[in-house]
Design an enzyme around this catalytic site. Structure first.
Site, PDB file in Angstrom:
ATOM      1  N   GLY A  73       0.184  -1.844  -2.574  1.00  0.00           N
ATOM      2  CA  GLY A  73      -0.138  -0.820  -1.656  1.00  0.00           C
ATOM      3  C   GLY A  73      -0.096  -1.552  -0.273  1.00  0.00           C
ATOM      4  N   GLY A  74      -0.484  -0.277   0.411  1.00  0.00           N
ATOM      5  CA  GLY A  74      -0.425  -0.294   2.024  1.00  0.00           C
ATOM      6  C   GLY A  74      -1.605  -1.327   2.292  1.00  0.00           C
ATOM      7  N   GLY A 114       0.786  -4.261  -8.974  1.00  0.00           N
ATOM      8  CA  GLY A 114       1.038  -3.141  -8.120  1.00  0.00           C
ATOM      9  C   GLY A 114       0.944  -3.697  -6.756  1.00  0.00           C
ATOM     10  N   LYS A 143      -7.955  -6.721  -7.628  1.00  0.00           N
ATOM     11  CA  LYS A 143      -7.381  -6.112  -6.346  1.00  0.00           C
ATOM     12  C   LYS A 143      -7.740  -6.825  -5.250  1.00  0.00           C
ATOM     13  CE  LYS A 143      -7.229  -1.703  -4.144  1.00  0.00           C
ATOM     14  NZ  LYS A 143      -7.673  -0.176  -3.935  1.00  0.00           N
ATOM     15  N   ASP A 198      -9.233  11.013  -2.350  1.00  0.00           N
ATOM     16  CA  ASP A 198      -7.790  10.613  -2.506  1.00  0.00           C
ATOM     17  C   ASP A 198      -7.232  10.553  -3.976  1.00  0.00           C
ATOM     18  OD1 ASP A 198      -5.310   9.850  -1.506  1.00  0.00           O
ATOM     19  OD2 ASP A 198      -5.927   7.577  -1.669  1.00  0.00           O
ATOM     20  N   VAL A 250      -2.742  -5.450  -6.647  1.00  0.00           N
ATOM     21  CA  VAL A 250      -3.522  -5.628  -7.556  1.00  0.00           C
ATOM     22  C   VAL A 250      -2.770  -6.618  -8.687  1.00  0.00           C
ATOM     23  CG1 VAL A 250      -4.292  -4.459  -9.846  1.00  0.00           C
ATOM     24  CG2 VAL A 250      -3.906  -3.262  -7.502  1.00  0.00           C
TER      25      VAL A 250
END
Length: 649
Positions: A20-21, A18, A40, A141, A25
């Site tokens: 993200g910003g 995946g 990550k 979060d 990962v």
């Protein structure tokens, strides 16, 4: 980052999981230990970014590593290593096999998860938060994408990228001073939005948002833009979850609303208190059954005990592969008895020792948990029993395969359809190899395989499998055996879904005759087959015959099931459709009014099926030239839809 890159001479990147910003990962292999892990990596920033921003992001990334590595709990992702390689910061974590909660909702087409699943997730996340907060760490979060349910049913919290130690105020101020968004709008607490002092109760608020979304299918403030969402958290009371999900037990609604209190002092004091509240809500109460299975009290008495889930596999009436839309004339099956349908006990004697008896008892425990809707617990029991049976008897022993069959059914109930399909196919192949293609257990698993194929949208493959199972059951068990008849009925549904109405008509005609001969003319299964016959006649344009058949079925269903039973109402609506096609709109109007009135009494004025019936009524009024009455009905429907949408927001 590039595939096959070797990080620090040890971690081989195999493929992205995946992005993200802040990072990405990767699935990777630890070359030293020979195990699969997740890595990550912090994304490198371009030259246009300020050096101070890069420094903050690096500091935050190191922060995640230090925080996460210090946490040791089954509900928190394990961190193995941390470092920097050629300017790239990386974090080595356990590789989780499963889906995050956002993905689970997507898999379920953003529909609410089963209540027992919501409860199980709530209890596991609460336990993990209790441990985290004991370490004086606030996640900050918590959201569906940061909570993973693994294949063995364990729920784990991930991504401590913006976690805060309660005593480390200066560090947090430096991070938030950059203007970087800290948290996700749909799950942020009011104090987090207002940059006020926050503690562990902010995580409890976020958990309340997550549970609300799992239980209803939408976040508590599902508004058009991020600012509106933030204002909703700060100023607006959320709609009570039971207005969107009536079958949610009241005790859990109350817990969610208290978690979503604007003032932290009005929320549970800590995760330990929340855990006690959840445990108390699960316990049976003197007023009724386990609250996790309390039925919607607005529904009539004949609905009590009816649960959603996977259909029966043997001598039962399976559900259709998708919920029927308002215009559909074939209803879901109404099941009774044991919903698992598969053999009631192990197919051969248990191992001749106390361990074997214990495994057999544990398997029955798993089936009982699954029947009650406690599918996460059932999954853990099945996995335990499967391990024991595999060691004692081998992977291809009939008892081991029986346990795998139940495990596959339970995966379907958990919404993990791809996993269910793979395991069901494996069990079907193994049973055919061990027991033979015509053995009842083999055919039971193949029947379930057809059902899962349909759920996943492969209707042609589902139909072929049902046809094969029907033929094999007819040869092995006889044409009148209940299992044979059940497979023939599913074949008829499959033909109809693929538009092969002439074939479906012939099948339903023969099946209705056989059902009447074996079970009686007014048996629910006989009437179900006759309803399919009426529908097929209508689809072929033979409306006079369709009217006669659907009228007889409606009257028989009213005698056998009652005037307000869903099957009765569906047949009554089918007569109205036929009357309309024959130009008898005044007669059709009476039927449409009956259906709309009954559904409003049973389901409520704003229920989608009630609104669809009101829409039918308005169209019929228009056909009769009663424009003002039709407009009034349409106006009421529009108002109810707006009110329903407002409650969802």
């Amino acid at each position: 980052m590039a595939e096959n890159r070797l990080i620090q001479g040890r971690y081989r990147l195999l493929g992205t999981i995946g992005r993200g910003g802040m990072g990405e990962v990767w699935r990777a292999r630890d070359e030293s230990l020979g195990r699969q892990i997740a890595v990550k990596c912090l994304k490198p920033l371009g030259p246009r970014h300020e050096p101070s921003l890069l420094q903050v992001l690096r500091e935050r990334f190191r922060r995640e590593a230090r925080v996460a590595a210090a946490l040791q709990h089954r509900g928190i992702t394990v961190v193995h290593d941390f470092g920097e390689d050629d300017g790239t910061l990386f974090l080595v974590m356990e590789l989780l096999s499963g889906r995050n909660l956002s993905q689970l909702l997507d898999d379920n087409r953003r529909q609410p998860l089963p209540v027992p699943d919501v409860i199980e997730i709530a209890e596991q996340v609460t336990a993990a938060l209790a441990y985290t907060h004991e370490q004086d760490i606030v996640h900050r979060d918590l959201k569906p994408a940061n909570i993973v349910r693994t294949t063995d049913g364990t729920v784990k919290i991930c991504d401590f990228g913006i976690a805060r130690l309660n005593h480390d105020i200066g560090f947090t101020a430096r991070l938030t001073g950059t203007g970087i968004a800290m948290g996700s709008p749909h799950y942020m607490s009011p104090e987090q939005i207002g940059a006020q002092a926050m503690d562990h109760r902010s995580d409890l608020y976020s958990l309340g948002c997550v549970l609300y979304e799992l239980a209803t299918g939408v976040p508590p403030f599902d508004l058009g833009d991020a600012w509106a969402v933030l204002v909703g958290h700060r100023d607006t009371a959320p709609a009570p979850p039971r207005t969107l999900r009536p079958d949610l037990p009241e005790a859990y609604e109350q817990i969610m609303l208290e978690l979503l209190a604007k003032d932290p002092d009005d929320r549970p004091a800590d995760a330990d208190e929340l855990a006690k509240r959840l445990a108390d809500a699960r316990r049976p109460h003197p007023a009724g059954p386990d609250v996790a299975t309390v039925p919607d009290r607005r529904l009539p008495s004949w609905t009590q005990g009816i649960t959603l889930g996977f259909p029966a596999g043997v001598a039962r009436r399976p559900h259709q592969d998708t919920p029927a839309p308002a215009v559909t004339v074939l209803t879901d099956a109404w099941t009774d008895g044991d919903p698992e349908g598969a053999p009631a006990a192990l197919t051969s004697p248990a191992p001749p020792d106390d361990r074997g008896a214990a495994l057999a008892a544990r398997l029955e425990t798993g089936r009982a948990l699954s029947r009650r809707g406690r599918c996460f617990e059932a999954h853990q029991v099945y996995a335990e029993v499967l391990t024991g049976l595999g060691r004692a008897l081998g992977p291809d022993h009939p008892d081991t395969l029986s346990c795998r069959h139940h495990l596959a059914l339970n995966l379907g109930r958990l919404g993990r359809l791809e996993d269910c399909l793979a395991l069901t196919r494996e069990v079907a192949e193994a049973r055919e190899r061990v027991l033979g293609a015509g053995h009842p257990d083999t055919l039971t698993t193949r029947f379930e395989l057809a059902h899962v194929l349909g759920k996943l949208g492969d209707r042609a493959a589902a139909l072929r499998t049902y046809q094969q199972v029907a033929a094999a059951r007819g040869a092995a068990l006889g044409p009148d055996h209940p299992d044979t008849l059940a497979a023939r009925y599913e074949t008829g549904l499959g033909l109809g879904r693929l538009g092969r109405d002439a074939e479906a008509l012939a099948l339903y005609r023969d099946l209705a005759a056989d059902r009447a001969r074996v079970q009686g003319c007014d048996a629910p299964d006989t009437l179900r087959a006759r309803h399919g016959l009426a529908v097929s006649l209508g689809r072929l344009g033979r409306w006079r015959e369709a009217l006669a058949e659907s009228g007889e079925v409606a009257r028989a269903r009213e005698r056998a099931l009652g005037p307000d039973h869903p099957d009765t109402l569906v047949s009554r609506r089918e007569t109205a459709v036929a009357l309309g096609w024959l130009g008898r709109w005044s007669d059709a109007l009476e039927r449409y009014r009956q259906v709309a009135g009954a559904r409003e009494r049973v389901l409520g004025a704003a229920h989608p099926e009630t609104l669809a019936s009101q829409g039918d009524l308005a169209q019929c009024l228009e056909r009769l030239g009663r424009i003002e009455e039709a407009a009034a009905v349409q106006h009421r429907v529009a108002e109810l839809r707006r009110e329903r949408a407002a409650r969802r927001r």
